[in-house]
Design an enzyme around this catalytic site. Structure first.
Site, PDB file in Angstrom:
ATOM      1  N   GLU A 191      19.678 -94.603 -50.829  1.00  0.00           N
ATOM      2  CA  GLU A 191      20.062 -94.821 -50.472  1.00  0.00           C
ATOM      3  C   GLU A 191      21.151 -94.972 -51.409  1.00  0.00           C
ATOM      4  OE1 GLU A 191      22.089 -94.178 -47.724  1.00  0.00           O
ATOM      5  OE2 GLU A 191      20.794 -94.064 -45.463  1.00  0.00           O
ATOM      6  N   GLU A 195      26.032 -88.052 -31.913  1.00  0.00           N
ATOM      7  CA  GLU A 195      24.809 -88.807 -33.286  1.00  0.00           C
ATOM      8  C   GLU A 195      23.804 -87.697 -32.666  1.00  0.00           C
ATOM      9  OE1 GLU A 195      22.882 -90.956 -36.841  1.00  0.00           O
ATOM     10  OE2 GLU A 195      24.856 -90.288 -36.206  1.00  0.00           O
ATOM     11  N   GLU A 234      29.178 -84.219 -42.774  1.00  0.00           N
ATOM     12  CA  GLU A 234      28.347 -83.412 -41.935  1.00  0.00           C
ATOM     13  C   GLU A 234      28.648 -81.613 -42.068  1.00  0.00           C
ATOM     14  OE1 GLU A 234      25.590 -86.057 -43.465  1.00  0.00           O
ATOM     15  OE2 GLU A 234      26.995 -86.078 -41.884  1.00  0.00           O
ATOM     16  N   THR A 249      23.977 -84.684 -52.574  1.00  0.00           N
ATOM     17  CA  THR A 249      23.961 -84.915 -51.014  1.00  0.00           C
ATOM     18  C   THR A 249      25.197 -86.121 -50.314  1.00  0.00           C
ATOM     19  OG1 THR A 249      22.792 -85.219 -48.831  1.00  0.00           O
ATOM     20  CG2 THR A 249      21.842 -86.806 -50.362  1.00  0.00           C
TER      21      THR A 249
END
Length: 557
Positions: free
Chosen positions: A136, A369, A390, A473
């Site tokens: 992260e 989710e 996304e 990403t």
């Protein structure tokens, strides 16, 4: 010779045709242009509503709590589901500001970008007693700093005069050095957790994810290229190669593993949480660094995914050892996959999968989710939506690859949904339960780094004109530079690949012209790049999907 009266009649017909039909074409184009401009401004307002509230109520802490208009110092909480070993004196690293830097440049706010960079230069330190998740922190903080430095030093952006002296690069190098002790394991696979001040803590867990040790090469590789210090790239590459050696005979990977023993812990796997960015980085590392090794890895892994996980437009999970289906579920993190497919030109597969994700979005108003494919119902406990970007990312990539206006409509729906369901007075809030739209008091930094950025670029991609970027990403742009590439042979065409012939050049996607060198072929200008060593990405037909080949071209004449 035609009679004069006939010629007069013909001219009149042509005039009438131009009068009735030409304006309609112009009107259509004008409507789309107007729509794009209108939606672009909507997204701009979204970004600044989120950004301004962060700066007012949370800065310099990490993230905004929009319902209570307060803050959370969340860097040490990312990936820390049990909230263990939280620091006592850590007071934030301006995480959301770092994540917003590249978005500010893309939106054209150079003044705020420069002000933010100078503040970080004078105030940010990583000498803090905080245990952080390596993955992260890498994609958010290191990636944000590396990308912002490259943007700040790109003369075409007209940023700074004399006030910038590579301060962000210095911060990035300091952070990268703090990462290195995590790689001191018997396997070279890094620990998932490291203390920024003291390194790996005693009795630290040896469990990590595939993404956690296979998605470091872009940021750490770029850092090595910029500093000349090979340690960052070497550490990330060693971990990636070790991970690759652990694949099953089916070319599949589990989701969790032990960094000390190199053994898999979880064998059920897919394209979602725990493994998603691993696939993404294989392809993007190939584009960014030009290593054939990365392409060979991605090619084998992609074929395995399509063979063992795909079921029509859906992707389920399977046992890495046998390929047998384990969990039939859609997870929100899987929604990056159509964008990756668009990047390699597998448009048919990308489009069908993207439409299913969007169907679920429309069904609930946002993307939950977890959604059980076999029962077509929500997962009973994972009904939340943490503002994940996304689907917007894939929508952007597919529009770039196809120019299909339908993706404009998807983007508009998403913008309207976010404003209707997640916008509050203090920013944008996550959704705790998509069935009731009850909100969660958290505005994640990736909402500014990714969601707003991809939606803005969907409606206005002028930032990409004559530029060559890949996005990490976390949505941070890194330029594709020939100086970072290995020297490639004149033509490299692996066995059984289809060579693109000149008459098929129109099949090159619009996206390939943006993620790869888009030089001015007529003027001989190459934006400072070494034109003789530029790797041009070409998308060619290969059965049911598209393959990529490299062709070294000279663009000087």
């Amino acid at each position: 010779m035609f009679p004069r009266s006939y010629l007069a009649w013909l001219l009149m017909c042509l005039f009438l045709l131009s009068t009735f039909f030409h304006p309609s074409m112009s009107d259509s184009e004008s409507r789309w242009a107007a729509k794009g401009k209108r939606m672009r401004e909507k997204v701009r307002k979204m970004f600044y509503h989120a950004y301004d509230n962060y700066m007012i109520h949370a800065f310099p802490h990490d993230e905004l709590k929009p319902l209570t208009k307060t803050f959370t110092d969340s860097l040490s909480e990312l990936g820390n589901l049990k909230l263990e070993h939280l620091p006592q004196e850590y007071s934030g690293s301006a995480l959301t500001l770092i994540e917003s830097l590249s978005s500010l440049v893309i939106l054209g706010n150079n003044t705020e970008f420069e002000r933010a960079v100078l503040w970080l230069s004078e105030n940010l330190t990583f000498d803090v007693d905080a245990r952080i998740n390596l993955f992260e922190c890498n994609i958010r903080v290191l990636g944000g700093l590396v990308s912002a430095h490259l943007l700040a030093t790109d003369s075409t952006n007209n940023l700074f005069n004399e006030a910038y002296n590579n301060q962000l690069l210095g911060l990035a190098e300091d952070l990268g050095k703090r990462f290195l002790p995590a790689f001191n394991t018997p396997t070279g696979l890094p620990y998932a957790w490291i203390n920024l001040k003291y390194g790996v803590m005693e009795n630290e867990t040896t469990e990590t994810s595939t993404s956690g040790c296979g998605s470091l090469i872009l940021e750490m590789g770029a850092l090595s290229k910029m500093t000349g210090d090979p340690r960052f790239e070497s550490a990330a590459l060693r971990a990636l190669r070790k991970l690759w050696s652990m694949r099953s005979s089916l070319n599949l990977f589990g989701t969790t593993l032990d960094v000390a023993t190199g053994e898999w812990i979880e064998f059920s796997t897919g394209i979602g949480a725990g493994v998603d960015s691993f696939y993404e980085y294989l392809l993007k590392a190939h584009i960014l660094f030009g290593k054939e090794e990365f392409w060979r890895m991605f090619h084998s892994a992609y074929i395995a995914v399509q063979k063992y996980f795909r079921h029509g437009p859906w992707y389920h999970e399977a046992d890495m050892r046998t390929g047998r289906a384990t969990y039939w579920q859609l997870t929100s993190l899987q929604a990056f996959w159509p964008g990756l497919q668009a990047l390699i030109g597998d448009i048919a597969a990308a489009n069908s999968s993207h439409r299913e994700f969007f169907y679920v979005w429309e069904k609930f108003g946002v993307l939950p989710e977890r959604y059980l494919l076999d029962h077509q119902i929500l997962h009973p406990t994972e009904k939340y939506y943490p503002l994940r970007p996304e689907l917007a990312e894939s929508t952007f990539y597919l529009y770039q690859a196809t120019k299909d206006p339908w993706y404009f409509e998807v983007g508009e729906t998403m913008v309207n949904s976010l404003n209707s369901h997640t916008k509050v007075e203090g920013g944008f809030a996550s959704v705790r339960d998509v069935t009731t739209m009850q909100l969660e008091d958290h505005q994640h930094s990736f909402f500014l780094a990714e969601m707003c950025k991809y939606l803005y670029l969907l409606f206005d991609d002028s930032f990409l004109t004559d530029r060559n970027y890949i996005f990490t990403t976390e949505g941070h742009p890194l330029p594709v530079l020939s100086s970072w590439h290995e020297r490639l042979p004149e033509t490299y065409i692996p066995t059984n690949w289809t060579c693109m012939k000149d008459q098929h050049a129109s099949r090159i996607s619009a996206l390939s012209l943006q993620v790869c060198p888009a030089l001015n072929l007529n003027s001989g200008q190459n934006n400072g790049q070494d034109a003789d060593h530029v790797a041009w990405l070409v998308i060619v037909d290969y059965g049911s999907w598209y393959d990529i080949m490299y062709n070294r071209n000279s663009f000087g004449n």
